[in-house]
Design a protein around this motif. Structure first.
Motif, PDB file in Angstrom:
ATOM      1  N   MET A 153      19.446 -27.145  -7.594  1.00 13.11           N
ATOM      2  CA  MET A 153      20.536 -27.577  -8.479  1.00 13.11           C
ATOM      3  C   MET A 153      21.233 -26.339  -9.018  1.00 13.11           C
ATOM      4  O   MET A 153      20.868 -25.204  -8.689  1.00 13.11           O
ATOM      5  CB  MET A 153      19.994 -28.455  -9.607  1.00 13.11           C
ATOM      6  CG  MET A 153      18.966 -27.790 -10.473  1.00 13.11           C
ATOM      7  SD  MET A 153      18.029 -28.969 -11.472  1.00 13.11           S
ATOM      8  CE  MET A 153      16.968 -29.723 -10.229  1.00 13.11           C
ATOM      9  N   ASP A 187      27.108 -29.333 -12.079  1.00 11.87           N
ATOM     10  CA  ASP A 187      26.134 -29.089 -11.015  1.00 11.87           C
ATOM     11  C   ASP A 187      26.857 -28.836  -9.691  1.00 11.87           C
ATOM     12  O   ASP A 187      28.002 -29.243  -9.497  1.00 11.87           O
ATOM     13  CB  ASP A 187      25.197 -30.287 -10.897  1.00 11.87           C
ATOM     14  CG  ASP A 187      24.335 -30.230  -9.651  1.00 11.87           C
ATOM     15  OD1 ASP A 187      23.524 -29.301  -9.556  1.00 11.87           O
ATOM     16  OD2 ASP A 187      24.508 -31.096  -8.774  1.00 11.87           O
ATOM     17  N   TYR A 209      22.858 -32.211 -13.807  1.00 17.03           N
ATOM     18  CA  TYR A 209      21.403 -32.334 -13.859  1.00 17.03           C
ATOM     19  C   TYR A 209      20.962 -31.927 -15.260  1.00 17.03           C
ATOM     20  O   TYR A 209      21.250 -30.816 -15.706  1.00 17.03           O
ATOM     21  CB  TYR A 209      20.749 -31.435 -12.811  1.00 17.03           C
ATOM     22  CG  TYR A 209      20.772 -32.016 -11.411  1.00 17.03           C
ATOM     23  CD1 TYR A 209      19.589 -32.325 -10.752  1.00 17.03           C
ATOM     24  CD2 TYR A 209      21.975 -32.257 -10.746  1.00 17.03           C
ATOM     25  CE1 TYR A 209      19.601 -32.856  -9.470  1.00 17.03           C
ATOM     26  CE2 TYR A 209      22.003 -32.785  -9.473  1.00 17.03           C
ATOM     27  CZ  TYR A 209      20.807 -33.089  -8.841  1.00 17.03           C
ATOM     28  OH  TYR A 209      20.820 -33.624  -7.578  1.00 17.03           O
ATOM     29  N   THR A 227      14.153 -34.201 -14.591  1.00 16.23           N
ATOM     30  CA  THR A 227      15.551 -33.817 -14.442  1.00 16.23           C
ATOM     31  C   THR A 227      16.335 -35.101 -14.188  1.00 16.23           C
ATOM     32  O   THR A 227      16.170 -35.735 -13.153  1.00 16.23           O
ATOM     33  CB  THR A 227      15.746 -32.849 -13.269  1.00 16.23           C
ATOM     34  OG1 THR A 227      14.936 -31.687 -13.474  1.00 16.23           O
ATOM     35  CG2 THR A 227      17.190 -32.421 -13.161  1.00 16.23           C
ATOM     36  N   SER A 264      19.545 -37.352 -13.316  1.00 14.00           N
ATOM     37  CA  SER A 264      20.749 -37.240 -12.502  1.00 14.00           C
ATOM     38  C   SER A 264      21.881 -38.001 -13.183  1.00 14.00           C
ATOM     39  O   SER A 264      21.758 -39.190 -13.489  1.00 14.00           O
ATOM     40  CB  SER A 264      20.517 -37.811 -11.101  1.00 14.00           C
ATOM     41  OG  SER A 264      19.708 -36.951 -10.335  1.00 14.00           O
ATOM     42  N   ASP A 314      12.092 -33.844 -10.582  1.00 13.05           N
ATOM     43  CA  ASP A 314      13.427 -34.273 -10.136  1.00 13.05           C
ATOM     44  C   ASP A 314      13.252 -35.569  -9.346  1.00 13.05           C
ATOM     45  O   ASP A 314      13.109 -35.554  -8.131  1.00 13.05           O
ATOM     46  CB  ASP A 314      14.058 -33.170  -9.291  1.00 13.05           C
ATOM     47  CG  ASP A 314      15.443 -33.532  -8.781  1.00 13.05           C
ATOM     48  OD1 ASP A 314      16.009 -34.524  -9.266  1.00 13.05           O
ATOM     49  OD2 ASP A 314      15.943 -32.824  -7.888  1.00 13.05           O
ATOM     50  N   HIS A 350      17.677 -37.148  -7.869  1.00 13.36           N
ATOM     51  CA  HIS A 350      18.450 -36.160  -7.125  1.00 13.36           C
ATOM     52  C   HIS A 350      19.727 -36.759  -6.517  1.00 13.36           C
ATOM     53  O   HIS A 350      19.819 -37.029  -5.323  1.00 13.36           O
ATOM     54  CB  HIS A 350      17.599 -35.524  -6.023  1.00 13.36           C
ATOM     55  CG  HIS A 350      18.171 -34.212  -5.530  1.00 13.36           C
ATOM     56  ND1 HIS A 350      17.834 -33.007  -6.093  1.00 13.36           N
ATOM     57  CD2 HIS A 350      19.074 -33.926  -4.550  1.00 13.36           C
ATOM     58  CE1 HIS A 350      18.486 -32.045  -5.472  1.00 13.36           C
ATOM     59  NE2 HIS A 350      19.261 -32.589  -4.529  1.00 13.36           N
TER      60      HIS A 350
END
Length: 582
Positions: free
Chosen positions: A142, A170, A187, A208, A210, A253, A256
């Motif tokens: 990222m 991002d 992110y 993380t 999205s 994450d 994503h």
């Protein structure tokens, strides 16, 4: 005795390694070039084997930066149009800046004025064409940075960031919509309940999140925002990370997001790499209207799974909303996960009313790469006027062009395919456009003289058709005379060269004029002056003169001592002692 034995073994080992290294250097620097010179057809396989270097680059005299020296492994004249937009990055790349090359991989423009860049392409905003890209700091998968829009003079006219306190744009998406708004990804590190993942994770785990936003380009106003955590939980992810989620320093994450598009109804098409899903988001409520792929059962796959079994995918786009045609880059791989034998581009027909999906066409590279990340699929118009599909292979440093029926027309590698697994060089996406007319505003053509040859280039200029060499001399009263035309040549490569006149025909100053197709002067280069003879030149001349004088003196002495005649009798061999004995 034992020490001596160890010492001998060490010496032998060191000498063996040195011999191997020397052999490899001689192979690459001497024998391979000779073989390629004698048999040019060997260049492509040698290139892909890495025998010419894992990442060959082209250096220039008149320009400070380098560009990839690509290898065309398959070519068709229907690809011979337009420009290719790349973002080379990776450990082997000196500067991770934007890059434009022509259809055969020759440099057009690059820059080191930005940090790592991704998503370089042409887009339209309020009826004007702009060169757009993300630039910033990349952290593994990222990034945090901003989005740039350049006009045809390579002048930044818009710089955009994510909306919201503490949020940064991002690298995965920057798409300008038909409404002249921008779609971008974010992110964001945040807390989440990870007890469903087990392994002693808690309610205060770290993930993380999205996010995608739609932002007004002129004002930066946030128009729409969607968060994955509002609709999905981490335990639904296909990604595994045994260390992720326990600490803020190693968040998980789980979703994503890597592409966002907007349809005519105002809804959003997004791709979730770690859910193996392409989904449609309601443009008003943010609700998930449907999902294709992953664990979703929203669609009946009429192709025995081939239309929905993609994994770790990128770049989901509507090719035609009216026909229901959707394109996806199917990575199939995300180390250590290997779910497919190779990556490919897909075109899928969606019947939203009857909830069916069918694979229309797949596109494979000659080298069958397993691209563990990145990649793109783009419809374009070929030089033959037919529709083509252009694919960038992401972490595998290559791009290909296909006929719509899947026939591979052209493929270019900008690093050795044998090194793709190590991902030393990659480009997040690759795009191609049939035209791009640009004239730099901030810099002129660059000219530099080296060893009696003048080299000239103009980074980013696309409309130069001819180079015109001009020269002048200073008169005794130090007043400059007018430049006069000495030579003219057609521009064929990024950098061209003129052999300068010598002796009485030489000039004290040179410059080059960039001409368009009508021979009108676009801009002049800097004035270049031949360097005066340096100390090295004087030393070389002195040594040469000394060598000539020494040779003459030696010959004269020899004549005095031996004369012109040679006494051949002294070289007569007595053959009698060599007679055979019978």
């Amino acid at each position: 005795m034992e020490r001596q034995r160890i010492f001998r073994i060490s010496i032998v080992t060191a000498l063996t390694l040195a011999a191997v290294c020397l052999t490899l250097v001689l192979l690459q620097q001497l024998f391979v070039p000779i073989l390629v010179w004698s048999a040019p057809q060997l260049e492509t396989p040698f290139y892909d084997l890495g025998l010419l270097g894992a990442y060959r680059t082209q250096s220039y005299v008149s320009f400070d930066l380098k560009s990839p020296q690509a290898s065309i492994v398959q070519w068709d004249d229907s690809c011979d149009n337009g420009y290719v937009f790349l973002d080379p990055s990776g450990p082997a790349v000196e500067h991770h800046g934007p890059l434009i090359v022509d259809a055969k991989g020759n440099l057009i423009w690059t820059s080191d004025q930005f940090e790592t860049t991704t998503n370089l392409k042409l887009q339209h905003y309020k009826g004007q064409e702009y060169l757009t890209f993300w630039s910033g700091q990349k952290a593994k998968t990222m990034g945090t940075g901003a989005y740039y829009m350049m006009d045809f003079n390579y002048t930044v006219v818009h710089k955009l960031d994510a909306a919201g306190e503490g949020l940064r744009g991002d690298l995965h998406e920057f798409k300008i919509t038909k409404d002249d708004t921008a779609l971008l990804t974010v992110y964001n590190l945040t807390n989440a309940d990870l007890t469903g993942m087990g392994w002693f994770r808690t309610e205060n785990g770290w993930i993380t999140d999205s996010i995608f936003q739609e932002v007004d380009i002129a004002t930066g106003e946030l128009l729409f925002q969607w968060k994955a955590t509002d609709h999905f939980r981490a335990e639904g992810s296909y990604m595994t990370n045994p260390f992720g989620g326990y600490y803020a320093g190693i968040p998980f994450d789980f979703f994503h997001i890597n592409s966002v598009d907007k349809d005519a109804q105002g809804n959003y098409l997004i791709s979730s790499r770690h859910f193996h899903t392409v989904m449609c988001i309601d443009g008003k409520t943010g609700d998930v209207l449907w999902e294709l792929g992953g664990r979703s059962k929203d669609f009946l796959d009429l192709s025995d799974g081939s239309a929905s079994d993609f994994s770790w995918q990128h770049d989901a786009r509507w090719l035609s909303e009216d026909e229901g045609l959707l394109s996806v880059f199917d990575n199939g791989v995300a180390w250590p996960h290997v779910d497919a034998p190779y990556s490919e581009g897909l075109v899928i027909k969606m019947d939203l009313e009857n909830r069916t999906a069918k694979l229309v066409q797949s596109y494979q590279s000659l080298a069958r790469p397993r691209s563990s990340s990145q990649g793109s699929v783009q419809p374009i118009t070929g030089a033959d006027g037919e529709e083509h599909i252009f694919i960038g292979w992401g972490s595998s440093a290559a791009f290909s062009e296909f006929a719509v029926d899947g026939q591979l027309l052209c493929e270019t590698h900008f690093t050795a395919s044998a090194s793709w697994w190590w991902e030393r060089v990659k480009s997040y996406r690759a795009f191609k456009t049939p035209s791009w007319s640009a004239t730099p505003a901030a810099w002129d053509p660059s000219a530099k003289i080296d060893s009696g040859t003048l080299y000239v280039s103009w980074n980013g200029a696309t409309d130069v058709v001819f180079w015109e060499l001009q020269g002048r001399n200073f008169e005794s009263d130090d007043e400059a005379t007018e430049f006069q035309v000495l030579d003219i040549m057609e521009k064929d490569a990024f950098e061209e060269s003129f052999v300068l006149p010598s002796g009485g025909d030489s000039f004290s100053h040179y410059r080059v004029a960039a001409l368009d197709r009508d021979h009108a002067v676009m801009r002049h280069s800097n004035i270049a002056t031949p360097p005066p003879p340096g100390m090295a030149s004087f030393l070389l001349a002195g040594f040469s003169a000394f060598a000539v004088i020494a040779a003459v003196v030696a010959f004269w002495l020899y004549r005095r001592k031996r004369g012109w005649q040679v006494d051949w009798k002294q070289y007569t061999v007595d053959r009698s002692k060599y007679q055979k004995l019978w």
